[in-house]
Design an enzyme around this catalytic site. Structure first.
Site, PDB file in Angstrom:
ATOM      1  N   CYS A 170       0.834  -1.189   0.000  1.00 57.62           N
ATOM      2  CA  CYS A 170       0.000   0.000   0.000  1.00 57.62           C
ATOM      3  C   CYS A 170       0.878   1.251   0.000  1.00 57.62           C
ATOM      4  O   CYS A 170       1.863   1.331   0.718  1.00 57.62           O
ATOM      5  CB  CYS A 170      -0.952   0.109   1.196  1.00 57.62           C
ATOM      6  N   ARG A 192       3.916  -0.468  -4.722  1.00 58.03           N
ATOM      7  CA  ARG A 192       3.589  -0.971  -3.382  1.00 58.03           C
ATOM      8  C   ARG A 192       2.226  -1.672  -3.344  1.00 58.03           C
ATOM      9  O   ARG A 192       1.797  -2.155  -2.301  1.00 58.03           O
ATOM     10  CB  ARG A 192       3.583   0.186  -2.382  1.00 58.03           C
ATOM     11  N   TRP A 197      -2.754  -2.718  -1.653  1.00 52.41           N
ATOM     12  CA  TRP A 197      -2.455  -4.137  -1.802  1.00 52.41           C
ATOM     13  C   TRP A 197      -3.362  -4.818  -0.787  1.00 52.41           C
ATOM     14  O   TRP A 197      -3.201  -4.629   0.422  1.00 52.41           O
ATOM     15  CB  TRP A 197      -0.983  -4.421  -1.506  1.00 52.41           C
ATOM     16  N   ASN A 226      -1.859   2.119   5.672  1.00 52.18           N
ATOM     17  CA  ASN A 226      -0.958   1.077   5.184  1.00 52.18           C
ATOM     18  C   ASN A 226      -0.579   0.239   6.392  1.00 52.18           C
ATOM     19  O   ASN A 226      -0.041   0.772   7.357  1.00 52.18           O
ATOM     20  CB  ASN A 226       0.276   1.749   4.552  1.00 52.18           C
ATOM     21  N   GLY A 227      -0.883  -1.061   6.345  1.00 53.38           N
ATOM     22  CA  GLY A 227      -0.556  -1.930   7.482  1.00 53.38           C
ATOM     23  C   GLY A 227      -1.725  -2.846   7.797  1.00 53.38           C
ATOM     24  O   GLY A 227      -2.640  -2.997   6.989  1.00 53.38           O
ATOM     25  N   GLU A 286      16.891 -17.964  -7.453  1.00 55.90           N
ATOM     26  CA  GLU A 286      16.524 -16.605  -7.854  1.00 55.90           C
ATOM     27  C   GLU A 286      15.959 -16.593  -9.278  1.00 55.90           C
ATOM     28  O   GLU A 286      14.982 -15.884  -9.564  1.00 55.90           O
ATOM     29  CB  GLU A 286      17.764 -15.695  -7.725  1.00 55.90           C
ATOM     30  N   LYS A 337      12.241 -15.217 -10.130  1.00 54.03           N
ATOM     31  CA  LYS A 337      12.017 -14.129 -11.106  1.00 54.03           C
ATOM     32  C   LYS A 337      11.000 -14.568 -12.154  1.00 54.03           C
ATOM     33  O   LYS A 337      10.090 -13.829 -12.498  1.00 54.03           O
ATOM     34  CB  LYS A 337      13.312 -13.756 -11.849  1.00 54.03           C
ATOM     35  N   GLU A 373       7.480 -14.738 -10.768  1.00 50.94           N
ATOM     36  CA  GLU A 373       6.947 -13.407 -10.446  1.00 50.94           C
ATOM     37  C   GLU A 373       6.401 -12.693 -11.670  1.00 50.94           C
ATOM     38  O   GLU A 373       5.348 -12.088 -11.611  1.00 50.94           O
ATOM     39  CB  GLU A 373       8.059 -12.520  -9.851  1.00 50.94           C
ATOM     40  N   HIS A 428      16.176 -36.355  -6.560  1.00 53.65           N
ATOM     41  CA  HIS A 428      15.304 -36.793  -5.466  1.00 53.65           C
ATOM     42  C   HIS A 428      13.914 -36.194  -5.589  1.00 53.65           C
ATOM     43  O   HIS A 428      13.326 -35.782  -4.591  1.00 53.65           O
ATOM     44  CB  HIS A 428      15.947 -36.423  -4.128  1.00 53.65           C
ATOM     45  N   LYS A 476       6.052  -4.530  -3.974  1.00 53.54           N
ATOM     46  CA  LYS A 476       7.494  -4.428  -3.805  1.00 53.54           C
ATOM     47  C   LYS A 476       7.908  -4.367  -2.350  1.00 53.54           C
ATOM     48  O   LYS A 476       8.888  -4.949  -1.936  1.00 53.54           O
ATOM     49  CB  LYS A 476       7.990  -3.174  -4.529  1.00 53.54           C
TER      50      LYS A 476
HETATM   51  C1  G6P Z   1       8.851  -8.585  -2.031  1.00 56.23           C
HETATM   52  C2  G6P Z   1       9.470  -8.131  -3.331  1.00 56.23           C
HETATM   53  C3  G6P Z   1      10.771  -8.881  -3.569  1.00 56.23           C
HETATM   54  C4  G6P Z   1      11.709  -8.709  -2.382  1.00 56.23           C
HETATM   55  C5  G6P Z   1      11.041  -9.114  -1.070  1.00 56.23           C
HETATM   56  C6  G6P Z   1      11.882  -8.717   0.137  1.00 56.23           C
HETATM   57  O1  G6P Z   1       8.430  -9.895  -2.140  1.00 56.23           O
HETATM   58  O2  G6P Z   1       8.583  -8.350  -4.402  1.00 56.23           O
HETATM   59  O3  G6P Z   1      11.395  -8.373  -4.737  1.00 56.23           O
HETATM   60  O4  G6P Z   1      12.842  -9.485  -2.583  1.00 56.23           O
HETATM   61  O5  G6P Z   1       9.781  -8.458  -0.941  1.00 56.23           O
HETATM   62  O6  G6P Z   1      11.941  -7.322   0.193  1.00 56.23           O
HETATM   63  P1  G6P Z   1      13.110  -6.471   0.793  1.00 56.23           P
HETATM   64  O7  G6P Z   1      12.722  -5.055   0.501  1.00 56.23           O
HETATM   65  O8  G6P Z   1      13.145  -6.754   2.277  1.00 56.23           O
HETATM   66  O9  G6P Z   1      14.378  -6.866   0.130  1.00 56.23           O
END
Ligand code: G6P
Length: 612
Positions: free
Chosen positions: A2, A27, A74, A100-101, A485, A489, A492, A508, A607
């Site tokens: 948010c 956000r 969000w 937000n929260g 990673e 990606k 996502e 396994h 994010k």
């Molecule tokens: C969200 C974002 C990711 C990020 C993660 C941790 O899931 O989409 O890209 O890696 O949060 O966020 P931070 O700001 O703590 O690295």
């Protein structure tokens, strides 16, 4: 999670709030809305979907007010819809509020209010909090500031709220606990936002509001108080950020821009710290705390998402060259289980945003147990940066694309420098090896640049496999976290199911998935595991899986086993992850684009995850 924006001053509030919401859309983008106050009349407009929907809705509305608040959501409590969108209005219509929260005890508060005759027009915890404030205000016949203070003492959970009052023509009242709030101080005007990006265009003077603080914001006055009603002197800092850094600069998407920025962001991260000619690394946060760090009984790395993957790479590197035991924990697990944290333990917190709620609370808990906290954070002045005893910024600049790219490589560069600095001080690395790794690290920006020049090759590969239902990413050693990673990606931003695995562990379980339709991405760079990973490629090929391999230039064996190959410059195996991740970022980006997905704002993600 948010985004919130507010403005009070002589300008029209709506264009500032709208632009701010567009900048904060990373956000959350389930719905958005604004509340504007003009001539003693409060108007609230809100719309399900992205901010563009709200913008459309507002075309025919009077948006000439000089005070306003806006929110991009969000969803947590209640589905994304117009009625659950913020701002919410109190039952008597006097107040509008954005939040937000999460208010954790909202159900209990709601029951209390229902028993007093309140009914609700949304499913949100925010509307409950707002009516709780309204109830206190009317019942106690006190001012709204007092009502807010009383209400917030009853609330558990996290919040950053902005509230406007129909009876107060130019004041925004704000409060925070656990969710970020920055106030921009202009000439006869104030800006409020979840981060500095909506503010930078107007002023560089900002105040970061702390937990349990209340801000009473008028055009020419900013009063900060604690919940005990004592005044606090606002501490004004100057932003070190340019407007260009938060715009697309000719790229189609922020994600692509951020991928292509990596040669310079990694360079910026190393600059002033790494001097390979002199054989030195300068990192104040480490130097001041050397004893603590090198004598640590163990290091625990706490992070979420992509940052957690950076932690896994760091585990391998620190154990290898510093010989200190390392554990890597998901912050969300760490905070709720009963981990053993003792004095003498060092916690490294890794976070791009510096606001991830799980990481923040995990750190508070570790701090209470006496652990020393070292923050590796991108956003300057963020909550995690401030709660840490010491730290190092990644200097990757503002990252807007939801999928983290340049922040990740910045984290790896910082963690690598940290490990090297500790290792040479501790005497667990030879001078020769240390110097070799310094030289290698210094060359990283150039190698990343070389990879980016061949980005089109990955576009072709992405088009070929875009319709796959699943992907497998395999790597060994330092490249195992990069396999994780790569899979994250792809999930996502292309919505293709993908799993990352240590290449040998694939036998396994995941091997059962292999058939002629399954693309398997091998991160098979030349390192001490290379022969082993080649055997794993054979195992996939024998089962007719499609092999896409990321290999080191000059490797002649892997291409014979692969359907598609992307070559990267040679690098020491400890340094390789920073460069081997780049093709995987590009592969995901081009796959997402080929599938028509809004890669900067993929569905359901946000994010900055400021709720648990
Ligand atoms: C969200 C974002 C990711 C990020 C993660 C941790 O899931 O989409 O890209 O890696 O949060 O966020 P931070 O700001 O703590 O690295």
């Amino acid at each position: 999670m948010c985004g919130i924006v507010g403005y009070t001053g002589p300008k029209q509030a709506y264009p500032i709030v709208l632009k701010g919401l567009q900048r904060l859309e990373y956000r959350g983008y389930d719905s958005s809305g604004v509340a504007l106050l003009k001539d003693g009349k409060l108007s609230v407009y809100k719309k399900k979907g992205k901010v563009a929907e709200l913008e459309q809705e507002m075309l025919q509305k009077d948006s000439s007010a000089h005070i306003g608040i806006g929110h991009t959501r969000w969803a947590t409590h209640g589905e994304p819809s117009d009625r659950n969108a913020h701002p919410h209005r109190s039952a008597n219509g006097r107040f509008a509020m954005i939040h937000n929260g999460i208010i954790e005890n909202y159900a209990q508060l709601k029951n209390e209010l229902v028993s007093k005759g309140y009914s609700f027009s949304s499913d949100t915890d925010t509307e409950v909090l707002l009516n709780f404030i309204e109830h206190i205000q009317t019942n106690n016949n006190c001012d709204v500031e007092e009502a807010l203070r009383i209400a917030l003492k009853r609330v558990t959970g996290a919040y950053c709220i902005l509230l406007i009052d129909e009876q107060d023509p130019d004041t925004i009242i704000a409060a925070r606990k656990g969710s970020p709030l920055v106030i921009g101080v202009g000439k006869g005007e104030h800006f409020l936002a979840s981060d500095a990006s909506p503010i930078i265009e107007y002023t560089k003077e900002v105040v970061y509001v702390n937990d349990y603080e209340l801000a009473i914001v008028k055009p020419d006055q900013l009063i900060l108080k604690n919940l005990g009603n004592e005044k606090i002197t606002p501490y004004i800092t100057t932003l070190d950020m340019e407007l260009a850094a938060i715009e697309k600069g000719g790229y189609d998407h922020f994600m692509l821009k951020e991928i292509f920025e990596q040669p310079s962001t990694i360079y910026d991260c190393l600059r002033g710290r790494l001097d390979a000619n002199a054989g030195t690394i300068t990192m104040g946060g480490i130097e001041k705390n050397f004893e603590q760090l090198i004598n640590a009984n163990r290091i625990m790395i706490v992070a979420c998402g992509t940052s957690w993957h950076a932690g896994l790479v760091a585990e391998y590197i620190i154990e290898e060259i510093c010989r200190i035991p390392v554990e890597v924990e998901y912050a969300s697990e760490f905070r709720y289980r009963n981990p053993i944290v003792n004095k003498g333990d060092v916690i490294i917190a890794i976070s791009q945003s510096g606001e991830t709620a799980d990481t923040l609370v995990a750190l508070e808990k570790a701090k209470e147990n006496g652990a020393f906290i070292f923050g590796v954070v991108n956003v300057v002045g963020s909550s995690i940066a401030r709660i840490s005893h010491a730290g190092a910024y990644t200097h990757a600049g503002h990252e807007i694309g939801v999928a983290s790219t340049k922040a990740f490589t910045g984290q790896l560069a910082v963690l690598m420098m940290m490990a090297l600095k500790m290792a040479i001080k501790k005497g667990t690395i030879t001078q020769e090896r240390y110097q070799q790794l310094l030289n290698e690290l210094q060359d990283v920006p150039e190698k990343v640049n070389a990879i980016l020049k061949n980005a089109e090759e990955l576009k072709t590969i992405a088009h070929k496999y875009k319709d796959a239902g699943d992907f497998l990413f395999l790597g060994r050693g330092y490249n195992f976290p990069i396999a994780l990673e790569g899979a994250l990606k792809l999930k996502e931003i292309s919505y293709i199911h993908a799993e990352g695995y240590p290449a040998a562990e694939m036998k396994h379980g995941p091997i059962a998935l292999v058939d002629e339709k399954l693309p398997v991405v091998f991160i098979a760079t030349k390192d001490s595991y290379h022969e082993k990973i080649v055997s794993n490629m054979q195992e996939i090929k024998a089962r007719k899986g499609k092999i896409i391999s990321i290999i080191t230039q000059g490797d002649h064996i892997s291409p014979t086993l692969s359907d598609d190959v992307f070559s990267i410059p040679p690098a020491d195996e400890l340094i390789a992850p920073i460069i081997s991740v780049i093709p995987l970022q590009l592969l995901s980006y081009y796959t997402g684009i080929a599938k028509g997905i809004d890669v900067d704002k993929p569905r359901n993600l946000a994010k900055s995850v400021t709720v648990e």
